[in-house]
Motif scaffolding. Sequence first.
Motif, PDB file in Angstrom:
ATOM      1  N   THR A  34      42.233  12.353  -2.313  1.00 36.08           N
ATOM      2  CA  THR A  34      42.056  13.780  -2.575  1.00 36.08           C
ATOM      3  C   THR A  34      42.235  14.140  -4.049  1.00 36.08           C
ATOM      4  N   TRP A  72      45.579   9.250   7.686  1.00 34.72           N
ATOM      5  CA  TRP A  72      46.201  10.042   6.619  1.00 34.72           C
ATOM      6  C   TRP A  72      47.313   9.180   6.046  1.00 34.72           C
ATOM      7  N   GLU A  77      47.694  14.259  -4.988  1.00 34.34           N
ATOM      8  CA  GLU A  77      47.461  15.695  -5.107  1.00 34.34           C
ATOM      9  C   GLU A  77      46.099  15.964  -5.742  1.00 34.34           C
ATOM     10  N   PHE A  78      45.527  17.102  -5.380  1.00 38.32           N
ATOM     11  CA  PHE A  78      44.261  17.534  -5.971  1.00 38.32           C
ATOM     12  C   PHE A  78      44.432  17.699  -7.489  1.00 38.32           C
ATOM     13  N   VAL A  93      43.730  24.492  -6.702  1.00 44.91           N
ATOM     14  CA  VAL A  93      44.368  23.490  -5.843  1.00 44.91           C
ATOM     15  C   VAL A  93      44.607  24.063  -4.451  1.00 44.91           C
ATOM     16  N   SER A  94      45.058  25.304  -4.382  1.00 49.66           N
ATOM     17  CA  SER A  94      45.293  25.945  -3.086  1.00 49.66           C
ATOM     18  C   SER A  94      43.995  26.049  -2.281  1.00 49.66           C
ATOM     19  N   ALA A  96      41.277  24.228  -2.759  1.00 50.25           N
ATOM     20  CA  ALA A  96      40.808  22.873  -2.459  1.00 50.25           C
ATOM     21  C   ALA A  96      41.517  22.325  -1.230  1.00 50.25           C
ATOM     22  N   ARG A  97      42.832  22.517  -1.168  1.00 53.06           N
ATOM     23  CA  ARG A  97      43.599  22.023  -0.021  1.00 53.06           C
ATOM     24  C   ARG A  97      43.133  22.699   1.267  1.00 53.06           C
ATOM     25  N   SER A  98      43.010  24.026   1.219  1.00 54.51           N
ATOM     26  CA  SER A  98      42.593  24.753   2.424  1.00 54.51           C
ATOM     27  C   SER A  98      41.173  24.397   2.826  1.00 54.51           C
ATOM     28  N   LEU A 101      40.901  19.934   3.271  1.00 50.21           N
ATOM     29  CA  LEU A 101      41.726  19.469   4.381  1.00 50.21           C
ATOM     30  C   LEU A 101      41.478  20.290   5.640  1.00 50.21           C
ATOM     31  N   PRO A 115      47.618  15.690   9.254  1.00 47.16           N
ATOM     32  CA  PRO A 115      48.533  16.167   8.206  1.00 47.16           C
ATOM     33  C   PRO A 115      49.406  17.330   8.643  1.00 47.16           C
TER      34      PRO A 115
END
Length: 315
Positions: A34, A72, A77-78, A93-94, A96-98, A101, A115
């Motif tokens: 990621t 996983w 981290e992104f 980053v927030s 990208a994660r949402s 993922l 995860p």
Amino acid sequence: MRTILILTGRDDLTADAVVEELGKRGENVVRYDTADFPSASRLAVSLTGDGWAGTLSASRKLDIQSVTSVWWRRPNEFVTPEEWPDHARAFAVSEARSGLLGVLGSLPVRWINHPANDAAANYKPRQLAMAARVGLDVPRTVITSDPDHARDFIGSERVIYKGLGGGILGPNGERRFLPVKLITADQIDDRVTGTAHLFQENVDKAFEVRLTVIGDHMFPVAIHAGSEAARLDWRNDYRSLTYRPIGLPQQVGRGVRRLMDELGLFFGALDFAVTPGGLWKFLEVNPNGQWHWIAVKAGIPMVEAMADALQGGTE
């Protein structure tokens, strides 16, 4: 073509071993970190009646509908451009994660582990409470920010103090963990009010056990310490350790199965202290713990078991 997706960093010897095994079996494996999103890869998916369809493109293009299982493992981290303002990087980053993922996490396939379940299981108070409820023998434990409560628990004994979380990041990005310590009541002062602390009975140990669970397979290995530092916590002195496969008591096995089901975990690395009288005391479960080193040391086919699980397909 069916695809096994492994989410991990580039320097991961455990993943290397499983990828090699899957390659021998002729499986199509995509390994993705990621940290490559969003700067070095592209996500392009659309919502359909069956969920998300589309591609994740990096060094290889992945059709996400071809994925049959996801490991996983230990993705990083992104990463966003350093020249961006801090608020812009945090927002990216927030999102990208949402986004990434969220899309991958919606896939109705076997996750080892999902995860969301991994994150929830990492809360030590939750896993300890659940372990007690399913019948595992858990050492006497308190979590407190009250100095008087801590002193009352400790009394005239020496007890274990250890961290509640997964450590902190140091100035160079390295992860630092609180070492396990022996604490007496006279060491407790008002600094305890600064945060939550875990104090636990110091179990009289004959040896410890690392129990690796991969689906229905349980691999218990006795870890015998060869130094005082390792007797307190075997992670303190790996060079002094010896390893031996050991039988798993039926009652412990039943409790572990219930615990894994309650936590929603397919994989787990569980630690037990075994007393001179043969009682197994549950210490913790790491939903993403290391295991390849102990498979090699003890000569146990965990790599093959993980490959089997990933080949198991959609669930």
